[in-house]
Design a protein around this motif. Structure first.
Motif, PDB file in Angstrom:
ATOM      1  N   LEU A 287       0.823  -1.202   0.000  1.00 47.00           N
ATOM      2  CA  LEU A 287       0.000   0.000   0.000  1.00 47.00           C
ATOM      3  C   LEU A 287       0.864   1.263   0.000  1.00 47.00           C
ATOM      4  O   LEU A 287       0.519   2.263  -0.641  1.00 47.00           O
ATOM      5  CB  LEU A 287      -0.928  -0.005   1.213  1.00 47.00           C
ATOM      6  N   ALA A 288       2.000   1.210   0.700  1.00 43.88           N
ATOM      7  CA  ALA A 288       2.903   2.360   0.713  1.00 43.88           C
ATOM      8  C   ALA A 288       3.474   2.610  -0.680  1.00 43.88           C
ATOM      9  O   ALA A 288       3.557   3.757  -1.141  1.00 43.88           O
ATOM     10  CB  ALA A 288       4.033   2.116   1.713  1.00 43.88           C
ATOM     11  N   THR A 289       3.865   1.553  -1.361  1.00 47.10           N
ATOM     12  CA  THR A 289       4.405   1.686  -2.714  1.00 47.10           C
ATOM     13  C   THR A 289       3.363   2.279  -3.656  1.00 47.10           C
ATOM     14  O   THR A 289       3.650   3.185  -4.444  1.00 47.10           O
ATOM     15  CB  THR A 289       4.857   0.298  -3.229  1.00 47.10           C
ATOM     16  N   PHE A 290       2.143   1.771  -3.564  1.00 43.22           N
ATOM     17  CA  PHE A 290       1.055   2.261  -4.410  1.00 43.22           C
ATOM     18  C   PHE A 290       0.769   3.736  -4.108  1.00 43.22           C
ATOM     19  O   PHE A 290       0.614   4.550  -5.023  1.00 43.22           O
ATOM     20  CB  PHE A 290      -0.198   1.408  -4.153  1.00 43.22           C
ATOM     21  N   SER A 291       0.728   4.089  -2.842  1.00 41.17           N
ATOM     22  CA  SER A 291       0.421   5.461  -2.447  1.00 41.17           C
ATOM     23  C   SER A 291       1.516   6.429  -2.882  1.00 41.17           C
ATOM     24  O   SER A 291       1.243   7.529  -3.371  1.00 41.17           O
ATOM     25  CB  SER A 291       0.225   5.541  -0.932  1.00 41.17           C
ATOM     26  N   LEU A 292       2.776   6.029  -2.716  1.00 40.88           N
ATOM     27  CA  LEU A 292       3.876   6.884  -3.154  1.00 40.88           C
ATOM     28  C   LEU A 292       3.843   7.089  -4.662  1.00 40.88           C
ATOM     29  O   LEU A 292       4.106   8.192  -5.161  1.00 40.88           O
ATOM     30  CB  LEU A 292       5.218   6.260  -2.739  1.00 40.88           C
ATOM     31  N   GLY A 293       3.502   6.032  -5.377  1.00 39.84           N
ATOM     32  CA  GLY A 293       3.442   6.147  -6.839  1.00 39.84           C
ATOM     33  C   GLY A 293       2.422   7.167  -7.295  1.00 39.84           C
ATOM     34  O   GLY A 293       2.721   8.046  -8.116  1.00 39.84           O
ATOM     35  N   ILE A 294       1.212   7.085  -6.761  1.00 42.62           N
ATOM     36  CA  ILE A 294       0.175   8.017  -7.215  1.00 42.62           C
ATOM     37  C   ILE A 294       0.444   9.422  -6.689  1.00 42.62           C
ATOM     38  O   ILE A 294       0.142  10.419  -7.355  1.00 42.62           O
ATOM     39  CB  ILE A 294      -1.227   7.520  -6.838  1.00 42.62           C
ATOM     40  N   GLY A 295       1.072   9.528  -5.509  1.00 44.01           N
ATOM     41  CA  GLY A 295       1.434  10.839  -4.996  1.00 44.01           C
ATOM     42  C   GLY A 295       2.480  11.517  -5.859  1.00 44.01           C
ATOM     43  O   GLY A 295       2.359  12.701  -6.212  1.00 44.01           O
ATOM     44  N   ILE A 296       3.522  10.789  -6.239  1.00 39.22           N
ATOM     45  CA  ILE A 296       4.576  11.360  -7.087  1.00 39.22           C
ATOM     46  C   ILE A 296       4.025  11.673  -8.475  1.00 39.22           C
ATOM     47  O   ILE A 296       4.326  12.724  -9.065  1.00 39.22           O
ATOM     48  CB  ILE A 296       5.770  10.384  -7.159  1.00 39.22           C
ATOM     49  N   GLY A 297       3.197  10.781  -9.010  1.00 39.14           N
ATOM     50  CA  GLY A 297       2.583  11.050 -10.311  1.00 39.14           C
ATOM     51  C   GLY A 297       1.733  12.307 -10.285  1.00 39.14           C
ATOM     52  O   GLY A 297       1.757  13.115 -11.224  1.00 39.14           O
TER      53      GLY A 297
END
Length: 645
Positions: A287-297
């Motif tokens: 979930l952290a990886t997914f959240s960081l991805g959409i946040g950076i995007g």
């Protein structure tokens, strides 16, 4: 000519608007209290939902009558039901009342809801926790229209993409932190439920305190009569959204993203346990990886779009989502078997698991590219008096898609489809849905093609792009250097443009299809087809009457020498029929490329410092229609272009 910019690069650079970072908004009261209020709300949602999902997945015995395999999907569905029932009403309330007052009311309500949830955690009562899940859905339903209608009320058009990016980033960082807190708290076998109970109430109290600093946000329609019938008002909101076809299909596009996101997020617990053979802490990593991805995007959108609403990023986002979701399916099947539940250290020690994390991160990052421009587009093109109800319509559609997502996952799981199989199904559906939406709204695909082409081959410098009107009718006139002039202008314009083009272009297979779908207006000389010429003038008049931008290349043909050909009188006929401001523009740097008619034409090539070929689009001050003679326009465009072809 004193009111037109002097065509020297030095003067132009000094005249360009200073770029302010989107992070500067976090220091301003018009944005910061609202940002932290919504951040804390999203944080609490996820501490509660992740804590509840983790407890019923890994400590099922403590919750009687709960099916661990479908509990996460059921929690998601219950949370979404209020969006279907109450979004139409909440949209009206947000249009009728001050948004700061509503924000404080919603945060007070959140405290009461979390007291119910705290009792459910303390007593290990699944029914109470399901009730709290529903009430948190009500909380989010009430806040949703306030949240997205607040931004365009306090941010200008050049801040809107950055503000949306920060909100999206904040939401998913909140998901990340909430996931960590919820998962870690649930991991305490003896006291996890108590920690979650106190934690959720504490976050709600802090959120209420922060909301006290949200500035006054005047109601756009205080005399609105609220229709309390959710069925008729839901139908009315959807009808209101459908009045603008692009906005409505953008709503569908966002709802589809929530379908995809909900499918992945609610699958992570079972994905970690049954596919990755991993413990609950690994769920937090996913979930952290997914959240960081959409946040950076989401944050990258402002830089990639040059602070404009760049819908060309939307197809790029959907392509990336499908590619990496499909790869996630294959990566999941390439894993070695594990005899026990892996810890985080053991999970990260295997190279195959890094491929899974990379797929999740990139899938989510492209999801950020997809969502931020769509939210900004809806906000910028919706009527201010109806904006909250349009957002409510979006929430209705989002909730419907997310419920369908949960039902699809439950059905596929009951049929024996694995979690990676659900991911693959979602990825393939994404290809079908994206293709359908872009066929209905070619503007998305055209902007994508223009954005990719221009940013692949060229480094573009804009001079006074703010002079292109953001609202209202105008005629744009530009020198005609190459076959991609319209693509360059399209890529850099803040809004759609109706181009007037030679009818022969429409006979080419691919380019012709694109420009036909872009509502380009074909034109022919009177001696070739007088009827087509008359239809072109009529189409220009209709477009201007509707408040659109119309762009014409008054030379009537591509230059064969690089010099500007004499301007013809077509532009005079257009503004004679429908008087509108005329905006002169000039392109520099395209002459000599393979897209021009230069004898030594070449593909754009790198220049100093490794950057791509440079070109400039310079824009002059708009002219009154009576002053926009072909001779005056040619003089302005020639000076604007300067000596560089």
């Amino acid at each position: 000519m004193s009111d037109h910019p002097i065509p020297t690069a030095q003067r132009e650079r000094h005249a360009e608007r200073e770029h302010h970072s989107q992070f500067g908004l976090l220091r301003e009261r018009r944005f910061a209290p609202f940002f932290w209020t919504q951040f804390l709300g999203a944080l609490n949602d996820n501490v509660f939902k992740v804590g509840f999902s983790s407890l019923v997945t890994y400590q099922t015995a403590r919750f009687s009558g709960v099916d661990a395999k479908t509990a996460a999907f059921l929690i998601s569905a219950i949370f979404i039901v209020p969006f279907v029932l109450f979004s139409a009403t909440s949209g009206q309330i947000a249009d009728k009342y001050d948004k700061a007052t509503l924000t404080r009311f919603v945060k007070t309500f959140e405290i009461a809801v979390m007291l119910v949830g705290g009792a459910g955690f303390w007593m290990h009562s699944a029914p109470l926790l399901y009730v709290c899940t529903f009430l948190m859905g009500v909380h989010s339903t009430l806040f949703g229209p306030v949240k997205y209608a607040y931004l365009p009320q306090h941010l200008n058009d050049r801040e809107l993409v950055g503000g949306n990016g920060l909100v999206e980033m904040g939401t998913f960082v909140a998901i990340l932190i909430g996931t960590i807190i919820g998962g870690a708290a649930a991991g305490f076998v003896e006291h996890g439920a108590a920690i979650l109970a106190f934690g959720c109430v504490a976050i709600a109290l802090v959120g209420r305190a922060v909301s006290s600093f949200v500035p006054v946000s005047a109601a756009p329609q205080p005399d609105l009569q609220i229709n309390w019938n959710p069925v008729t008002e839901t139908w009315r909101n959807l009808a209101l959204a459908r009045e603008n076809r692009t906005v409505f299909l953008s709503l569908l596009g966002i709802s589809w993203l929530w379908f995809v996101g909900a499918t992945f997020l609610t699958s992570f617990f079972n994905f970690a346990k049954d596919v990755l053979s991993a413990d609950p802490d690994v769920v937090t990593v996913l979930l952290a990886t997914f959240s960081l991805g959409i946040g950076i995007g989401s944050l990258l959108c402002e830089r990639l779009s040059k602070r404009r609403v760049e819908i060309g990023l939307v197809p790029l986002g959907s392509i990336g989502m499908s590619v990496f979701a499909i790869d996630l399916y294959f990566a999941s099947h390439a894993l070695p078997p594990a005899g026990h539940l892996l810890s985080v250290g053991e999970f990260l020690a295997q190279l195959g698991h890094w491929r899974i994390l990379a797929d999740l991160f990139l899938l989510a990052m492209f999801g950020g590219f997809y969502s931020v421009p769509l939210y900004a587009l809806i906000q910028s093109r919706s009527q201010p008096t109806h904006r909250a109800r349009i957002i409510a319509a979006n929430n209705i559609l989002n909730s419907f898609f997310m419920i369908v997502s949960a039902l699809m996952a439950i059905v596929l799981t009951s049929l024996g489809v694995s979690i990676p199989g659900i991911f693959l199904t979602t990825a393939l559906l994404n290809v079908v849905v994206a293709t359908y939406i872009y066929s209905l709204v070619p503007e998305f695909l055209l902007r994508f093609i223009a954005w990719v082409l221009v940013h692949t081959f060229y480094r573009i410098r804009l001079v006074h792009p703010e002079r292109i009107p953001e609202t209202g009718a105008a005629v744009l006139v530009c020198n005609h250097v190459s076959f991609v002039d319209a693509v360059v202008i399209m890529a850099e314009s803040p809004r759609p443009i109706r181009f007037v083009m030679d009818h022969r272009i429409f006979r080419t297979p691919f380019i012709g299809w694109l420009f036909r779908h872009a509502k380009t207006i074909p034109i022919a000389p009177a001696h070739e087809d007088a009827a087509m010429l008359e239809r072109a003038y009529d189409a220009c008049a209709a477009a201007l009457a509707e408040g659109d931008l119309v762009c014409i290349f008054p030379e009537g043909k591509l230059t064969k020498t690089g010099d500007i050909n004499p301007f013809k009188h077509g532009v005079s006929e257009i503004i004679r029929r429908t008087p509108a401001p005329v905006v002169p523009m000039a392109l520099r740097g395209l002459w000599g490329s393979v897209f021009s008619r230069a004898d030594d034409a070449h593909w754009p090539r790198p220049v100093k410092r490794g950057v791509m070929s440079r070109l400039t689009l310079a824009v002059a001050e708009p002219l009154d229609p009576h002053a926009a003679t072909p001779e005056a326009l040619q003089q302005i465009v020639t000076e604007l272009r300067g000596v560089r072809k």
